[in-house]
Design an enzyme around this catalytic site. Structure first.
Site, PDB file in Angstrom:
ATOM      1  N   GLU A 185       0.817  -1.215   0.000  1.00  0.00           N
ATOM      2  CA  GLU A 185       0.000   0.000   0.000  1.00  0.00           C
ATOM      3  C   GLU A 185       0.854   1.270   0.000  1.00  0.00           C
ATOM      4  O   GLU A 185       1.216   1.783   1.052  1.00  0.00           O
ATOM      5  CB  GLU A 185      -0.942   0.035   1.216  1.00  0.00           C
ATOM      6  CG  GLU A 185      -1.823   1.276   1.241  1.00  0.00           C
ATOM      7  CD  GLU A 185      -2.781   1.315   2.423  1.00  0.00           C
ATOM      8  OE1 GLU A 185      -3.540   2.307   2.527  1.00  0.00           O
ATOM      9  OE2 GLU A 185      -2.785   0.373   3.239  1.00  0.00           O
ATOM     10  N   LYS A 227      -2.440  -1.998  -3.151  1.00  0.00           N
ATOM     11  CA  LYS A 227      -3.494  -1.137  -2.596  1.00  0.00           C
ATOM     12  C   LYS A 227      -3.074   0.316  -2.777  1.00  0.00           C
ATOM     13  O   LYS A 227      -2.448   0.914  -1.904  1.00  0.00           O
ATOM     14  CB  LYS A 227      -3.733  -1.447  -1.116  1.00  0.00           C
ATOM     15  CG  LYS A 227      -4.851  -0.603  -0.499  1.00  0.00           C
ATOM     16  CD  LYS A 227      -5.202  -1.043   0.911  1.00  0.00           C
ATOM     17  CE  LYS A 227      -6.294  -0.158   1.496  1.00  0.00           C
ATOM     18  NZ  LYS A 227      -6.742  -0.604   2.832  1.00  0.00           N
TER      19      LYS A 227
END
Length: 349
Positions: A185, A227
């Site tokens: 992420e 992500k």
């Protein structure tokens, strides 16, 4: 390739693909103790171990949510908690066909030499923590890097991008070694006054460095999920792009930088409203087909209506579950580009 590595690789691929199964996405319920306190404070609920447990239990026991939710990211405390009946949360989720995951980073700290920028910490002892989390039932993990935009200061600096990319790659390699799917992420924040064009440039620079680092560390692309942020103007920007412009810019950026071997991209909502995050995802999937699944890994954009409805009142627990189910259903429809504003109007459907 030895037999043990092949076994782990097969497991990583299976879990990664199950997390982005058609019509499904991930609930991010991994708020730290400080963050969940702010959320509970906002609805007048005192943050205690029990109120945190109960709030998560309401979400996890929502009837039918597994139709649209493939996995849940947990916080360390939550991974170790149980339902009122004494069932550990990982077991409860698995019984519903939902994959348990765990947040493993220790938060973003000031970057040495660049105090206005941040790097995520938590690599020390991570190998042992991953082994314990696997024993507790976690099958995937998450590590968040935060990248801020400030064009006046020249942020993000190359050093900030490189430091965070290196940490993400080390984390991902350790996860795969442990047989746990890493969610990578790198979040470019939308807090500034920058245009959507600047966000696209910074997101491109970020993804370029992240995937270079992943390759250098031997991370297997088929066994990760990405992500990222959506490509969107800063909250203080003079002009906010319309949803289709956001979707087109995001897809263009991802196509240029994300290998086709990655099974799926699970977006963060990044402070967007519930419905706007859903609309953006819906349009992106209408622009397909894509080489990877485009899904969601939302926190507030899935939970906010449920939290506001419950607000500590047990008589409203069922209504809170219905609010969560509705948001999950809407995002499940957006996975195939089938969401519409009519779904928002007819919440009982």
């Amino acid at each position: 390739m030895n037999a043990e590595f092949e076994r782990k690789l097969d497991q990583l691929k299976r879990v990664a693909n199950d997390l982005v199964a058609p019509g499904k996405g991930i609930l991010a319920a991994d708020e730290s103790t400080g963050t969940i306190k702010k959320r509970l404070d906002s609805v007048g609920v005192e943050s205690t171990e029990e109120t945190r447990r109960r709030y998560r239990e309401i979400l996890f026991t929502t009837p039918g949510a597994e139709e649209f939710v493939s996995g849940v990211i947990l916080f360390d405390e939550t991974l170790r908690q149980s339902s009122r009946e004494g069932t550990p949360f990982p077991e409860l989720l698995k019984s519903k066909g939902i994959i348990p995951g765990i947040k493993v980073d220790a938060g973003a700290k000031p970057l040495a030499g660049h105090p206005d920028e941040k790097v995520t910490e938590g690599l020390d002892g991570l190998r042992d923590r991953l082994a314990e989390y696997a024993e507790l039932g976690a099958q995937f993990a998450k590590w968040r890097a935060v990248i801020s935009i400030d064009t006046d200061k020249g942020h993000p600096s190359d050093w900030c991008l490189d430091a965070n990319a290196h940490a993400l790659a080390r984390y991902a390699a350790l996860c795969q070694e442990a047989g746990i799917v890493p969610i990578v992420e790198p979040e470019v924040l939308m807090d500034g006054s920058n245009s959507i064009e600047v966000c696209e440039d910074v997101t491109s620079r970020t993804l370029n460095r992240v995937f270079n680092a992943l390759f250098e560390h031997g991370v297997v692309m088929e066994g990760i999920l990405l992500k990222p942020n959506m490509v969107i103007a800063g909250k203080q920007a003079e002009r906010q792009a319309d949803p289709r412009e956001v979707a087109e810019a995001t897809v263009r950026c991802l196509r240029r930088h994300v290998p086709a071997a990655v099974p799926g991209i699970v977006f963060l909502s990044g402070g967007q409203s519930d419905e706007l995050a859903t609309e953006h995802l819906n349009i992106m999937n209408q622009l397909g087909p894509h080489p990877w699944e485009l899904s969601f890994s939302y926190g507030r954009a899935l939970q906010a209506p449920a939290l506001k409805t419950w607000a500590g009142d047990e008589s409203k627990a069922e209504a809170a579950q219905q609010a969560y189910y509705h948001r999950a259903r809407c995002n499940g429809a957006a996975r195939s580009g089938d969401w519409s504003e009519n779904m928002e109007k007819d919440k009982a459907a």
